[in-house]
Design an enzyme around this catalytic site. Structure first.
Site, PDB file in Angstrom:
ATOM      1  N   PHE A 234      24.569  18.238-111.924  1.00  0.00           N
ATOM      2  CA  PHE A 234      25.565  19.131-112.016  1.00  0.00           C
ATOM      3  C   PHE A 234      26.661  18.688-112.956  1.00  0.00           C
ATOM      4  O   PHE A 234      27.646  19.520-112.892  1.00  0.00           O
ATOM      5  CB  PHE A 234      25.852  19.705-110.728  1.00  0.00           C
ATOM      6  CG  PHE A 234      24.996  19.772-109.490  1.00  0.00           C
ATOM      7  CD1 PHE A 234      24.096  20.754-109.717  1.00  0.00           C
ATOM      8  CD2 PHE A 234      24.894  18.952-108.585  1.00  0.00           C
ATOM      9  CE1 PHE A 234      23.079  21.052-108.846  1.00  0.00           C
ATOM     10  CE2 PHE A 234      23.900  19.067-107.435  1.00  0.00           C
ATOM     11  CZ  PHE A 234      23.185  20.299-107.747  1.00  0.00           C
ATOM     12  N   GLY A 461      16.968  19.231-112.812  1.00  0.00           N
ATOM     13  CA  GLY A 461      16.571  20.286-111.709  1.00  0.00           C
ATOM     14  C   GLY A 461      16.298  21.834-112.506  1.00  0.00           C
ATOM     15  O   GLY A 461      15.629  22.475-111.643  1.00  0.00           O
ATOM     16  N   ARG A 621      16.962  35.888-123.891  1.00  0.00           N
ATOM     17  CA  ARG A 621      15.456  35.937-123.278  1.00  0.00           C
ATOM     18  C   ARG A 621      15.443  34.682-121.929  1.00  0.00           C
ATOM     19  O   ARG A 621      16.000  33.710-122.139  1.00  0.00           O
ATOM     20  CB  ARG A 621      14.684  35.280-124.582  1.00  0.00           C
ATOM     21  CG  ARG A 621      13.153  35.375-124.371  1.00  0.00           C
ATOM     22  CD  ARG A 621      12.557  34.641-125.622  1.00  0.00           C
ATOM     23  NE  ARG A 621      11.058  34.872-125.597  1.00  0.00           N
ATOM     24  CZ  ARG A 621      10.230  34.243-126.649  1.00  0.00           C
ATOM     25  NH1 ARG A 621      10.810  33.493-127.349  1.00  0.00           N
ATOM     26  NH2 ARG A 621       9.182  34.497-126.436  1.00  0.00           N
ATOM     27  N   ILE A 622      14.551  35.280-121.120  1.00  0.00           N
ATOM     28  CA  ILE A 622      14.387  34.439-120.194  1.00  0.00           C
ATOM     29  C   ILE A 622      13.088  33.731-120.473  1.00  0.00           C
ATOM     30  O   ILE A 622      11.870  34.512-120.116  1.00  0.00           O
ATOM     31  CB  ILE A 622      14.306  35.094-118.758  1.00  0.00           C
ATOM     32  CG1 ILE A 622      15.890  35.995-118.736  1.00  0.00           C
ATOM     33  CG2 ILE A 622      14.067  34.314-117.353  1.00  0.00           C
ATOM     34  CD1 ILE A 622      16.994  35.022-118.384  1.00  0.00           C
ATOM     35  N   PRO A 625      10.970  32.963-115.527  1.00  0.00           N
ATOM     36  CA  PRO A 625      11.634  33.718-114.569  1.00  0.00           C
ATOM     37  C   PRO A 625      11.869  33.112-113.174  1.00  0.00           C
ATOM     38  O   PRO A 625      12.755  33.159-112.696  1.00  0.00           O
ATOM     39  CB  PRO A 625      10.841  35.111-114.307  1.00  0.00           C
ATOM     40  CG  PRO A 625       9.983  35.173-115.896  1.00  0.00           C
ATOM     41  CD  PRO A 625       9.820  33.778-116.176  1.00  0.00           C
ATOM     42  N   LYS A 626      10.703  32.262-112.879  1.00  0.00           N
ATOM     43  CA  LYS A 626      10.745  31.778-111.388  1.00  0.00           C
ATOM     44  C   LYS A 626      11.730  30.697-111.590  1.00  0.00           C
ATOM     45  O   LYS A 626      12.573  30.503-110.667  1.00  0.00           O
ATOM     46  CB  LYS A 626       9.429  31.040-111.115  1.00  0.00           C
ATOM     47  CG  LYS A 626       9.287  30.439-109.745  1.00  0.00           C
ATOM     48  CD  LYS A 626       7.853  29.875-109.526  1.00  0.00           C
ATOM     49  CE  LYS A 626       7.208  31.047-109.067  1.00  0.00           C
ATOM     50  NZ  LYS A 626       5.832  30.454-108.404  1.00  0.00           N
ATOM     51  N   GLN A 631      17.665  28.827-110.852  1.00  0.00           N
ATOM     52  CA  GLN A 631      19.119  28.467-111.126  1.00  0.00           C
ATOM     53  C   GLN A 631      20.051  29.725-110.569  1.00  0.00           C
ATOM     54  O   GLN A 631      21.135  29.215-110.224  1.00  0.00           O
ATOM     55  CB  GLN A 631      19.026  28.427-112.602  1.00  0.00           C
ATOM     56  CG  GLN A 631      18.421  27.493-113.353  1.00  0.00           C
ATOM     57  CD  GLN A 631      19.117  26.103-112.916  1.00  0.00           C
ATOM     58  OE1 GLN A 631      20.231  25.693-113.350  1.00  0.00           O
ATOM     59  NE2 GLN A 631      18.444  25.397-112.308  1.00  0.00           N
ATOM     60  N   LYS A 694      20.520  32.492-124.324  1.00  0.00           N
ATOM     61  CA  LYS A 694      21.836  32.322-124.474  1.00  0.00           C
ATOM     62  C   LYS A 694      22.319  31.399-123.300  1.00  0.00           C
ATOM     63  O   LYS A 694      23.516  31.118-123.471  1.00  0.00           O
ATOM     64  CB  LYS A 694      22.515  33.653-124.144  1.00  0.00           C
ATOM     65  CG  LYS A 694      22.366  34.632-125.260  1.00  0.00           C
ATOM     66  CD  LYS A 694      23.481  35.431-125.521  1.00  0.00           C
ATOM     67  CE  LYS A 694      23.699  36.503-124.432  1.00  0.00           C
ATOM     68  NZ  LYS A 694      24.704  37.769-124.659  1.00  0.00           N
ATOM     69  N   GLU A 698      24.798  27.411-116.282  1.00  0.00           N
ATOM     70  CA  GLU A 698      26.507  27.338-115.958  1.00  0.00           C
ATOM     71  C   GLU A 698      27.018  28.656-115.682  1.00  0.00           C
ATOM     72  O   GLU A 698      27.691  28.898-114.855  1.00  0.00           O
ATOM     73  CB  GLU A 698      27.046  26.942-117.235  1.00  0.00           C
ATOM     74  CG  GLU A 698      26.697  25.785-118.197  1.00  0.00           C
ATOM     75  CD  GLU A 698      26.458  24.442-117.383  1.00  0.00           C
ATOM     76  OE1 GLU A 698      27.299  24.170-116.292  1.00  0.00           O
ATOM     77  OE2 GLU A 698      25.467  23.729-117.770  1.00  0.00           O
TER      78      GLU A 698
END
Length: 731
Positions: A234, A461, A621-622, A625-626, A631, A694, A698
């Site tokens: 983190f 992670g 764009r992802i 997805p999982k 996150q 993008k 965070e």
């Protein structure tokens, strides 16, 4: 050019390294073994400021198995060459281990005991005696002396506030937070002549390599840093901390590999933290809720020997249209160890203040909080006047309000009850700047149809192994199982820090580029090979799918990588790339979110329970997805911790951290976590990077704490401006 088929990117794949982790085969930094390895334990100063006057090591050195006690009185002088731009690049003078008699904070490393067993080293460390000339430390933000600050200004703030119909003068306070990952920081160091190898928990392998090179004045290529897995960080691994240098120093002094692992207690002063803040926000608006002016003063703790800053001012400058803004960001040097970036660095703090203030303004004016934000939605970045690459925050509001049932919210505080519980709803926006940095990568396509891709990035992670494998698989036209993505070794191509939500944009772009190059090599080989069914075909008309090159629209005309390379007596094809962000285009590029939450507050006891939470993200764009859900939900959990639980407590008499354990430093557990849901707006941002991402990691914590605080106000009518929100504050 025919577009490559996309089979892996966008698919909800499980982690490619998941089996290693759940079976215990994934090795973390302190789990490696080096032949002849011994153990080291750091001795921490028991005062918060002063000088060492004497050291007594006799009892420690008499312990069977203790090999050496190293301290400022017998340690060699270390070069500590300049490391500008490296992993320890804060302004000031970094901690230089065992180089003088100064103690800069409580827990400062004053000695290290090396023993043949951990128990011997621990026992020896307990017997080392120090005498001090102690001074009273300054560790309270309220008692420190602020620096002159970093000013920012646009417009006429005084006139704007004077002419505003509504003015609010608000002060928010945020407590220090610590990262508390599952894996503690640890290092194994081994010298082979003048060559140093370390297995280290780090989020920046090249940065740690550079730091150790400069501290010991050895060539960069004489230092190897290895870190294939991280058990959470983190942000705590974004610097090379003193214990890593101590481990390397001890290994050189005793002539054997040394393992040094921090305890949970030592983590609180051995690594950094999210600093405490006092943030004053004076805002003015007209009767319709349109912001006119904002005057902001920010005081943030830092150490006495280095100046830590983060982008806490950005939300107050650019989240909403405000003609006149003035900010003064002042650091307050204290006798503490240096802070470091923590998830959502700067933005999570700034968003809490801005979004809490917007909710207060909405209540003052009697305007729905979403409507108030809509009325202040900018058409271009108010801070830079740059056009947005994409900004779909209004869409986040619309989708979130619909899916969460925002229309059922009663704007009158303390108007909903469920037995003894007061029920409230709140929302907040989130923003995080999209960072992209230069990155390198190399790839190899083997004659058996498998591929290897390498870079020195990390995976703490978020799923770097998996997401990079997905990008590589599609670019090469291979199945995910045919790609071996390797990371966490300084022998691999250099990459930026694994933080700031920049890994996918930066390293992912390098992965895409190098794998595209490799695929094009294979295509050129095929179209120039007279024996290939693709001989003479235009290269732009060929795609690769399932490891087979074929003409776009005609899958029967083609051949496999394996057949092509074998026929041409090639055991492999190789490519290297150095990716750099595009220059020349001037856009404001950020990821955005809208978080909605419902809380219940016990009317008698003041206990707060989050009942449900929804966040909607404009994150481009992802890729996976999982992993994105992992996150998002993790960020929400972290935001719940910051809002309701997390608070580092310091005894200001001597600087000791009182709650330096997971028994006393409260973090969310399963019983604290409600129904959480994440929605991602479909799309991409090709101005941001080659992948159209993008950044997400965070963003997902930004906006959570203010959404909870705003919901608590809606439930109780009590406006709390200090985090964490505690039961006693609500009584």
């Amino acid at each position: 050019m025919s577009p490559q088929p996309q089979a892996a990117v966008g698919a909800p794949l499980s982690r490619v390294d998941g089996r290693l982790k759940v079976t215990g085969k994934a090795q973390y930094a302190a789990e490696f073994n080096a032949e002849g390895m011994v153990h080291a334990v750091i001795v921490d100063a028991s005062i918060g400021r002063g000088r060492i006057t004497s050291v007594d090591t006799d009892a420690a050195e008499a312990v069977p198995g203790v090999l050496r006690v190293i301290h400022h009185g017998n340690a060699p002088t270390l070069p500590y060459r300049d490391n500008s731009g490296g992993s320890n690049n804060l302004p000031g003078r970094k901690v230089r281990v065992f180089q003088d008699d100064r103690v800069l904070f409580h827990g400062f490393p004053v000695a290290v005991v090396v023993g043949t067993t951990l128990e011997a080293a621990q026992h020896g460390a307990s017997l080392v005696k120090f005498s001090y000339d102690a001074e009273r430390p300054t560790t309270d933000l309220a008692e420190g002396e602020p620096t002159p600050g970093r000013p920012y200004s646009r417009g006429d703030v005084e006139a704007g506030l004077r002419d505003s119909d509504v003015r609010l003068d608000l002060t928010y306070r945020l407590s220090r937070n610590h990262h508390n990952p599952m894996e503690m920081h640890g290092t194994i160091a081994r010298w082979d002549g003048n060559r140093l190898t370390v297995w280290d928990k780090t989020q920046w392998v090249p940065g740690t390599q550079l730091e150790l090179s400069t501290v010991f004045d050895v060539p960069l290529d004489s230092v190897r840093v290895i870190n294939p897995f991280i058990g959470g960080a983190f942000g705590s691994g974004l610097r090379c901390w003193p214990h890593t240098v101590v481990a390397a120093l001890a290994a050189r002094e005793v002539g054997r590999p040394v393992k040094l692992a921090l305890t949970r207690r030592q983590m609180y002063f051995g690594t950094g933290f999210r600093p405490s803040y006092e943030y004053r926000m004076h805002i003015g608006a007209d009767r319709n809720g349109r912001l006119v002016a904002s005057d902001q003063t920010i005081d943030a703790e830092t150490s006495s020997y280095e100046t830590f800053t983060e982008a806490v001012t950005a939300p107050g400058q650019s989240l909403y249209t405000t003609p006149s803004v003035r900010q003064n960001y002042r650091t307050v040097p204290l006798d503490v160890n240096s802070p470091i970036w923590m998830r959502g660095p700067g933005a999570a703090t700034g968003v809490f203040v801005v979004e809490s203030a917007m909710d207060e303004l909405a209540h003052e004016l009697g305007i729905d909080p979403i409507e108030l934000r809509r009325r202040n939605e900018p058409t271009q970045d108010p801070a830079s006047n740059a056009p947005y690459s994409t900004r779909r925050l209004l869409e986040c509001y619309t989708v979130g309000a619909r899916e969460f049932g925002w229309d059922r919210r009663n704007p009158r505080p303390r108007s909903r009850r469920d037995g003894d519980w007061l029920i409230g709803m709140g929302m907040a926006s989130g923003i995080y700047h999209t960072g992209v940095a230069p990155a390198q990568s190399r790839a190899r396509l083997n004659a058996d149809g498998t591929a290897v891709v390498e870079s020195a990035t990390s995976d703490m992670g978020p799923g770097t192994y998996t997401a990079q494998t997905q990008v590589a698989a599609d670019a090469l036209g291979l199945a995910v199982r045919a790609v071996d993505y390797r990371l966490g070794d300084s022998l691999y191509p250099q990459t930026p820090p694994h933080g700031g939500s920049m890994t996918m944009a930066s390293v992912g772009s390098a992965t895409l580029d190098v794998c595209n190059q490799l695929r094009q090599q294979a295509i050129r080989l095929a179209v120039e090979d007279e024996e290939s069914p693709l001989y003479g075909v235009a290269a732009d008309d060929i795609v690769v799918q399932g490891g087979r090159l074929h003409v776009q629209g005609n899958p029967t005309r083609g051949e496999s990588y394996q057949r092509l390379l074998t026929r041409n007596d090639r055991d492999r094809l190789e490519a290297n790339t150095s990716f750099s962000p595009p220059q020349g285009e001037r856009f404001s590029i950020s990821a955005y979110s809208a978080t909605f939450t419902e809380v219940a507050v016990d009317a008698t006891l003041g206990l707060v329970r989050v009942r449900r939470m929804l966040s909607v993200y404009d994150a481009g764009r992802i890729i996976s997805p999982k992993l994105a859900d992992s996150q998002a939900l993790g960020g929400m959990v972290g935001g719940i911790g910051a809002a309701l639980l997390e608070h580092t407590v310091t005894d200001h008499r001597d600087g000791r951290i009182v709650n330096a354990s997971l028994a006393d430093y409260l973090v969310p557990v399963n019983a604290d976590i409600p129904d959480l849901r994440a929605i991602y707006l479909d799309g991409e941002d090709m101005h941001a990077d080659a992948l159209g991402v993008k950044g997400l990691a965070e963003l997902v914590i930004c906006g959570v704490a203010p959404a909870i605080a705003n919901a608590v106000f809606n439930a109780t009518g009590r406006r709390l401006r200090e985090l964490p929100i505690t039961a006693e504050a609500l009584l």
